[in-house]
Design an enzyme around this catalytic site. Structure first.
Site, PDB file in Angstrom:
ATOM      1  N   ARG A  37       0.814  -1.225   0.000  1.00  0.00           N
ATOM      2  CA  ARG A  37       0.000   0.000   0.000  1.00  0.00           C
ATOM      3  C   ARG A  37       0.844   1.270   0.000  1.00  0.00           C
ATOM      4  NH1 ARG A  37      -3.019  -1.024   4.804  1.00  0.00           N
ATOM      5  NH2 ARG A  37      -3.312   1.201   4.865  1.00  0.00           N
ATOM      6  N   ASN A  38       2.159   1.135   0.124  1.00  0.00           N
ATOM      7  CA  ASN A  38       3.012   2.320   0.052  1.00  0.00           C
ATOM      8  C   ASN A  38       2.999   2.805  -1.398  1.00  0.00           C
ATOM      9  OD1 ASN A  38       5.428   4.050  -0.187  1.00  0.00           O
ATOM     10  ND2 ASN A  38       5.721   3.444   1.943  1.00  0.00           N
ATOM     11  N   GLN A  39       2.799   4.098  -1.578  1.00  0.00           N
ATOM     12  CA  GLN A  39       2.636   4.659  -2.924  1.00  0.00           C
ATOM     13  C   GLN A  39       3.954   5.100  -3.566  1.00  0.00           C
ATOM     14  OE1 GLN A  39      -0.194   7.719  -1.797  1.00  0.00           O
ATOM     15  NE2 GLN A  39      -1.896   6.474  -2.512  1.00  0.00           N
TER      16      GLN A  39
END
Length: 158
Positions: A37-39
């Protein structure tokens, strides 16, 4: 004591993005920004015009980022921390930023991925680098949408 990763830089690196310290998913995978989920990889890919960057294997991502003159590292070399939140970091030991000049002689700009890393901006700026503090790519930073973050992350290239 948890240990971070070596810098991803080469002789052509003109800009580096510094995070605070790898999260649990990154430490387990031995990869920068491994949490799904880290962008980070989506943001960097969009900035560099490589929208599918986050979909290719990690080693190839590093090659592509370096090809654009962008490096990756963290402000901290080691620390104690339970979980992945920056607020849980204790007994932090900074990385050896003086060594960057030897590994990345073209380095001019240092960008910070989030406010925690950005606390080092005055020190790095005093060493003669242009600095830029960016909104964190972490899933814990939900205050801004992806598009809002991207507008600010585009300044990496200016």
């Amino acid at each position: 004591m948890l240990r971070g990763f070596p810098p991803v830089v080469d002789n052509g690196t003109h800009t580096i993005i510094l995070g605070s310290f790898p999260g649990e998913a990154s430490l387990a995978a031995t990869q920068y920004y491994a949490h799904p989920r880290n962008q980070f990889w989506r943001l960097v890919g969009a900035v560099l015009g490589e929208a599918s960057l986050h979909e290719i294997p990690y080693d190839q991502r590093l090659i592509r980022v370096l090809a654009h003159g962008i490096g990756i590292w963290d402000v901290l070399d080691a620390c104690h921390r339970e979980g992945s939140l920056d607020s849980a970091i204790r007994h932090a030991q900074p990385n050896d930023f003086a060594s960057l000049r030897a590994h990345a002689p073209q380095l001019k700009k240092v960008c910070f991925n989030g406010k925690t890393a950005g606390r080092f901006a005055p020190v790095i700026g005093a060493a003669g680098y242009v600095t830029l503090v960016l909104p964190s790519s972490s899933p814990a930073n939900a205050m801004l949408s992806f598009d809002q973050k991207l507008r600010l992350w585009r300044d990496i290239l200016t």
